[in-house]
Design an enzyme around this catalytic site. Structure first.
Site, PDB file in Angstrom:
ATOM      1  CE  LYS A  69     -16.844   6.832   1.041  1.00 15.75           C
ATOM      2  NZ  LYS A  69     -16.512   8.005   0.902  1.00 15.75           N
ATOM      3  NE  ARG A  70      -9.314  -0.413   0.737  1.00 18.91           N
ATOM      4  CZ  ARG A  70      -7.800  -0.603   0.502  1.00 18.91           C
ATOM      5  NH1 ARG A  70      -7.020  -0.284  -0.489  1.00 18.91           N
ATOM      6  NH2 ARG A  70      -7.486  -1.926   1.384  1.00 18.91           N
ATOM      7  CE  LYS A  83     -11.936  11.631  -7.394  1.00 14.74           C
ATOM      8  NZ  LYS A  83     -11.131  10.705  -6.539  1.00 14.74           N
ATOM      9  CE  LYS A 118     -12.549   5.321   4.131  1.00 13.11           C
ATOM     10  NZ  LYS A 118     -12.183   6.496   3.021  1.00 13.11           N
ATOM     11  CG  HIS A 144      -2.406  12.230   3.740  1.00 15.53           C
ATOM     12  ND1 HIS A 144      -3.895  12.596   2.867  1.00 15.53           N
ATOM     13  CD2 HIS A 144      -1.460  12.589   3.432  1.00 15.53           C
ATOM     14  CE1 HIS A 144      -2.289  12.708   1.431  1.00 15.53           C
ATOM     15  NE2 HIS A 144      -1.686  13.299   2.399  1.00 15.53           N
ATOM     16  CB  THR A 192     -10.556  13.444  -2.850  1.00 17.32           C
ATOM     17  OG1 THR A 192     -10.724  11.642  -3.293  1.00 17.32           O
ATOM     18  CG2 THR A 192      -9.495  13.671  -2.102  1.00 17.32           C
TER      19      THR A 192
END
Ligand code: 26Q
Length: 862
Positions: free
Chosen positions: A597-598, A709, A603, A405, A705
């Protein structure tokens, strides 16, 4: 049996999150002949016994309230009502669970065992009702008691036994395995405390414990009959017999008890019920008398208290924390319990004949966290079942597969050898032996005499502190190694493990991630689900490709209005939640731009923040700037020790406070940080998003992911060509999304000679924004409170190329603003995004795994 939605029930919906959507939606419907026909059809299919079903549900709840919970409707708290609802739903679920298990046992079915240190299940009640198609019945039954089902189900704490994407993926996979009727068990840890609850105090993250089952949970059952004992610590006694055979006997210093808790996961329409089995650690009074007599009493005592600590808390990092003994103990504990459980079940019909083991058992390793299961299976087969090393190796290497991952080097787990010596001495021996065979038989044959290659591929990293490389052990052992999106799998094969791929080119494959459409559309967005029921028929939750039927309507004004009315209603609900949570007033007419998100530098939440600052600056210079009103919504937890991530949260809150209170910009811009982002909050945020921010540096986000969504729910992606974004825009069209930034190749080319100062010096605007962070504008009286961000982007070298992508990011936002002004064009793009996400159903992922990796067939349950 299919329960059809009655028109009346839909219209009188008291569901907090959908009532407005439905009211607005049904208004639009009335004007349209085609849609009216569809509604009429829906009405016609209401089962005659619907009223009776509501009455029966009502009676059961009432009965459970009295006889299971021990209270009365007059006295019952909301919590008690929720417990009674769960007890009612459990009646259905446990019957089906028994049927599923006896069908599998009778057929000696091959099954997959999904080993994961995390399962981020969120709430289960509404999901279970939805999957059993009893949501409307339950809603109407509770309404007759004067209760709102959403209010009642708010009592359920999230089961937050995961950090983020990897844990939530495991939860979506369980839903799909049950729905697609694949024989399976999910194995994990029954953490007493899940991921911390985040509070924001003075703009800063504060971590609070999350005790999700303080007073017990009606959603799980304890199975004391399947308790397992797990050895730990001690020493290995190796003896060589006169004939030269070597035997190793492990004398562990303590035995830990593993208590299984089962959480049933019901598939759509009750297709089958999967089991999630989570292990809780308890101490036993047993410790090894050898060790005790040899003076190890104190060690044994220490390990006794350790036993109670093992399943206490989930590690809150989503990248590896350097060699924490407790973390390895957690990993070993749940793997050892799970393997014993697997062997026990196998031996019920195979009586210790292991020749069919790999035919009946597939084990999937969710990242390297459960890698220790590999030497543990070897050890069980050799030491306890009497197989030879070669026999055990054949079985083990045919049983395991590994999903990677992450490519981040710091996230690839390596455990110091000294920790292994202390906790798992016998496993270390086995790992050495596996490594010996691998280096001398496989590597030596491929690259004779090449010691450099041997040290590179070795499972053991040499140096001052020797380490076990868990990913290498996974790759050497596994039949298949997969990445989680096309680009990621390519990088796993070509950049991370190129030499292994030379040895075993067919070992490497891709399975793109997916998300369950039951939770992430049917249950969280009932307005849009109803539209799909009408245009695609009611089977779309089982075959998400059916949503494509909406595509021909994407240019039609009436359908555009219907679609955007649903979105608007969801935004109204979220606006209310925002007001309740952080007290900020936002307009549902504004563009809702969301990044949840985290918190991680890769990110790039700080890229988003820099852009917001530039927009604010532009608005200060010209308050009449011709842009749509925008609300920037954030949700993110930072690992407690990740200082810069916490600084970014503080900066978002500080900048947000200044902007939200600045009347000069006439409400054109709002910034909200929603505390304690988690699954249940995601279910409220995602259906209301216009823009989905997916802005990682290309090459760093394995898949993502939430991107799926958001798109399913009609948000447009503003993102980089990274992870699954690439496949999303391949389906939805690049013209219907806002792609920006450097590509993976460009990142790789730029990185070696990247100098962020060049961008700072050349771009006047960028310079002024970064310098703004050094002032006390956003933190009155505290200049420098936001400087760490600037420092990381300049002195720190900007490892994730934030400054390099800034201009391109700004341009993407500009394009989004322009499109948002054209309501018809926006609606079309949103509808196409939603309609074309069929392949991102986790059912497709599970079918891919079953076909390409597990060789698994689905099995109808009688
Ligand atoms: C490891 C050792 C010690 C402590 C913690 C950990 C640890 C825990 C969780 C390491 C990593 C994680 C989680 C990683 C994760 O969530 N990865 C995400 O997986 C998603 C599902 O495949 C992808 O979509 C995301 O791109 C990826 O970041």
């Amino acid at each position: 049996m299919v329960t059809k939605t009655p028109k009346k029930a839909t219209k009188t919906s008291s569901a907090k999150t959908t009532s407005t959507a439905k009211a607005t939606a049904s208004k639009a419907t009335a004007t349209k002949a085609t849609a009216a026909k569809a509604t009429a059809t829906a009405k016609a299919t209401v089962p005659a016994d619907y009223k009776a079903q509501v009455a029966s549900f009502k009676e059961k709840v009432l009965n459970h309230l009295r006889t299971t919970i021990g209270t009365s409707p007059e006295k019952a708290s909301k919590l008690a009502w929720w417990q009674a609802v769960v007890a009612t739903v459990n009646e259905d679920i446990f019957g089906r669970l028994t049927d599923t298990q006896s069908t599998h046992a009778k057929n000696d079915a091959r099954a997959v065992h999904y080993l994961s240190a995390e399962f981020l299940m969120g709430r289960l009640t509404i999901n279970n009702l939805t999957n059993l198609e009893k949501f409307d019945i339950a809603r109407d039954a509770l309404k007759e008691f004067g209760l709102d089902i959403n209010d009642v189900c708010e009592e359920e704490p999230d089961m937050a036994l995961g950090n983020g994407g990897l844990g939530r993926l495991a939860a979506c996979f369980m839903d799909s395995l049950a729905t697609c009727k694949y024989p399976c068990v999910g194995y994990g840890i029954h953490y007493e405390n899940g991921l911390f609850r985040q509070e924001i105090r003075g703009g800063k993250q504060v971590e609070r414990p999350d005790s999700w089952r303080e007073y017990g949970s009606p959603l799980e059952v304890c199975r004391p009959e399947s308790i397992q004992n797990v050895p730990l610590g001690g020493y290995v006694d190796t003896q060589t017999a006169p004939d030269g055979t070597v035997t190793s006997v492990w004398h562990p210093s303590s035995i830990i008890k593993g208590v299984p808790w089962d959480i049933p996961v019901v598939g759509f329409r009750g297709a089958s019920v999967a089991i999630l089995r989570l292990w809780e650690s308890r101490s036993t009074e047993q410790f090894n008398w050898d060790v005790f007599n040899a003076g190890g009493y104190v060690d044994a005592q220490t390990e006794k208290s350790l036993a109670e600590t093992i399943s206490k808390v989930l590690y809150p990092n989503d990248s590896t924390e350097a060699g924490k003994e407790l973390r390895l103990t957690q990993q070993y504990f749940f793997c050892a319990c799970s393997l014993r459980d697997i062997l026990r079940r196998y031996n019920r019909s195979h009586h210790h004949d292991y020749s069919d083991f790999a035919k009946k058992i597939a084990i999937q390793l969710n990242d390297t966290h459960p890698t220790i299961a590999i030497p543990e299976l070897m050890r069980l087969l050799i030491d306890e079942e009497g197989l030879s090393f070669a026999e055990a190796w054949k079985i083990t290497s045919e049983t395991f597969n590994y999903t990677n991952h992450t490519l981040l080097p710091e996230a690839l787990e390596k455990w110091p050898v000294y920790i292994f010596e202390k906790l798992l001495p016998r496993h270390l021996q086995i790992i050495y032996e596996i490594n010996y065979h691998f280096l001398n038989e496989v590597v030596e044959k491929k690259w004779p005499g090449n010691n450099e290659m041997k040290s590179k591929l070795s499972i053991i990293e040499e140096g001052d502190c020797r380490k076990v490389r868990m990913a290498n052990l996974c790759v050497v052992t596994s039949g298949k190694v997969n990445g989680v999106a096309k680009i990621h799998s390519k990088l796993v094969k070509e950049d991370l493990f190129p030499e292994y791929a030379e040895i075993w080119p067919n070992k490497f494959c891709n399975v793109t991630n997916g998300v369950t459409p039951r939770r992430w559309l049917l249950s969280c967005n009932r307005g849009l689900a109803q539209l799909y029921n009408e245009v695609s028929g009611k089977d779309w939750p089982l075959n998400l490709d059916l949503c494509e039927k909406l595509k021909p309507y994407a240019k039609k004004a009436d359908y555009q209005k219907r679609f955007m009315d649903i979105k608007r209603a969801n935004k109204e609900v979220l606006a209310k939640t925002i007001k309740e949570l952080v007290g900020v007033e936002v307009s549902p007419d504004a563009m809702f731009d969301v990044q949840v998100k985290r918190l991680h530098e890769y990110k790039r939440q700080h890229l988003n923040l820099l852009y917001i600052m530039s927009l604010y600056k532009a608005l200060l210079e010209n308050p009449d700037l011709d842009i749509p009103a925008q609300v920037f919504i954030f949700g993110a937890k930072a690992a407690p020790a990740y200082t810069l991530a916490k600084d970014i949260i503080f900066a978002i809150n500080a900048v947000g406070a200044a902007i939200n209170n600045d009347v000069r910009i006439k409400n054109k811009l709002k910034v909200v940080f929603l505390p304690n982002y988690r699954v249940s909050l995601a279910e409220k945020i995602i259906p209301a998003a216009d823009i989905s921010e997916q802005i990682s540096t290309a090459g760093y986000e394995a898949s993502g992911t939430s991107n799926m969504k958001f798109a399913i729910n009609g948000a447009l992606t503003l993102g980089t060509m990274d992870g699954a974004n690439i496949e999303i825009v391949e389906k939805a069209g690049i013209e219907n999304n806002f792609i920006f930034g450097l590509s993976v190749e460009e990142v790789q080319a730029l990185k070696p000679h990247y100098n962020p100062w060049d961008y700072y010096n050349a771009n006047h605007e960028l310079k002024s924004i970064l310098d703004w962070l050094d002032t006390d504008y956003f933190t009155p009286g505290q200049p420098g409170a936001l400087s760490s961000i600037k420092r990381s982007l300049l002195d720190g070298g900007d490892p994730f190329l934030v400054l390099a992508d800034f201009e391109s990011y700004k341009d993407a936002h500009h394009r989004a603003q322009q499109m948002f002004k054209d309501k018809a064009r926006w609606a079309e793009a949103a509808m196409i995004n939603s309609a074309t996400m069929g392949m991102f159903s986790s059912d497709r992922s599970m079918n891919d795994y079953s076909r390409d990796i597990w060789n698994l067939k689905s099995m109808d349950v009688k």
